[in-house]
Design a protein around this motif. Structure first.
Motif, PDB file in Angstrom:
ATOM      1  N   LEU A  79      -4.118 -27.219 -35.663  1.00 25.99           N
ATOM      2  CA  LEU A  79      -3.682 -27.967 -36.843  1.00 25.99           C
ATOM      3  C   LEU A  79      -2.359 -28.687 -36.586  1.00 25.99           C
ATOM      4  CD1 LEU A  79      -4.633 -25.369 -39.587  1.00 25.99           C
ATOM      5  CD2 LEU A  79      -5.695 -27.620 -39.229  1.00 25.99           C
ATOM      6  N   VAL A  80      -1.446 -28.023 -35.896  1.00 26.21           N
ATOM      7  CA  VAL A  80      -0.170 -28.658 -35.559  1.00 26.21           C
ATOM      8  C   VAL A  80      -0.398 -29.804 -34.583  1.00 26.21           C
ATOM      9  CG1 VAL A  80       2.100 -28.311 -34.498  1.00 26.21           C
ATOM     10  CG2 VAL A  80       1.166 -26.580 -36.046  1.00 26.21           C
ATOM     11  N   ARG A  81      -1.230 -29.570 -33.572  1.00 28.29           N
ATOM     12  CA  ARG A  81      -1.541 -30.634 -32.610  1.00 28.29           C
ATOM     13  C   ARG A  81      -2.180 -31.838 -33.311  1.00 28.29           C
ATOM     14  NH1 ARG A  81      -1.306 -26.517 -29.179  1.00 28.29           N
ATOM     15  NH2 ARG A  81      -1.080 -26.735 -26.960  1.00 28.29           N
ATOM     16  N   ASN A  82      -3.103 -31.549 -34.233  1.00 31.76           N
ATOM     17  CA  ASN A  82      -3.746 -32.630 -34.981  1.00 31.76           C
ATOM     18  C   ASN A  82      -2.704 -33.457 -35.731  1.00 31.76           C
ATOM     19  OD1 ASN A  82      -6.195 -31.631 -34.090  1.00 31.76           O
ATOM     20  ND2 ASN A  82      -6.785 -30.777 -36.068  1.00 31.76           N
ATOM     21  N   SER A  83      -1.731 -32.775 -36.317  1.00 31.53           N
ATOM     22  CA  SER A  83      -0.679 -33.485 -37.052  1.00 31.53           C
ATOM     23  C   SER A  83       0.124 -34.379 -36.127  1.00 31.53           C
ATOM     24  CB  SER A  83       0.248 -32.484 -37.741  1.00 31.53           C
ATOM     25  OG  SER A  83      -0.456 -31.777 -38.723  1.00 31.53           O
ATOM     26  N   LEU A  84       0.457 -33.865 -34.955  1.00 28.64           N
ATOM     27  CA  LEU A  84       1.222 -34.675 -34.006  1.00 28.64           C
ATOM     28  C   LEU A  84       0.393 -35.848 -33.499  1.00 28.64           C
ATOM     29  CD1 LEU A  84       3.061 -31.862 -32.039  1.00 28.64           C
ATOM     30  CD2 LEU A  84       4.052 -33.454 -33.701  1.00 28.64           C
TER      31      LEU A  84
END
Length: 112
Positions: A79-84
């Motif tokens: 989820l964090v990677r997707n945001s970045l």
């Protein structure tokens, strides 16, 4: 067809769990479709939606999903990677932040 298209194009999908709860999109945060979205290979990212009204800033939304959904540390990192990946950043800044995230994961592999 739509889900297949979203998976193939990896279109970022903004998800605001606390807003979804307040707007009765889900009756309980435990029933939020976020885990299924990840399992289907979609690209959801957690956001806040008018925090003063819907009761939570970004971290509050993350706390809500951590407390209510059976997400793995790998799911949370995704989820964090997707945001970045979806953020309006220069490619250089995106690469820097993703590298910093990877370094953090290497340092604290069970720290999520």
């Amino acid at each position: 067809q739509l889900v297949d298209h979203l998976r193939q194009t990896q279109m970022p999908l903004t998800v605001c769990p606390l807003s979804n709860l307040k707007l009765c999109v889900v009756d309980d945060l435990k029933n939020h479709p976020l885990p299924q979205m990840l399992q289907q290979g979609l690209k959801p990212l957690v956001n806040s939606d008018d925090p003063a009204y819907f009761g939570g800033y970004l971290m509050d939304n993350f706390v809500g999903i951590i407390e209510n959904l059976a997400l793995s540390p790998a799911d949370l990192l995704q989820l964090v990677r997707n945001s970045l990946d979806a953020a309006w950043l220069s490619e250089a800044r995106r690469k820097t932040l993703l590298s910093e995230l990877d370094q953090w994961v290497d340092r604290y592999p069970t720290g999520v």
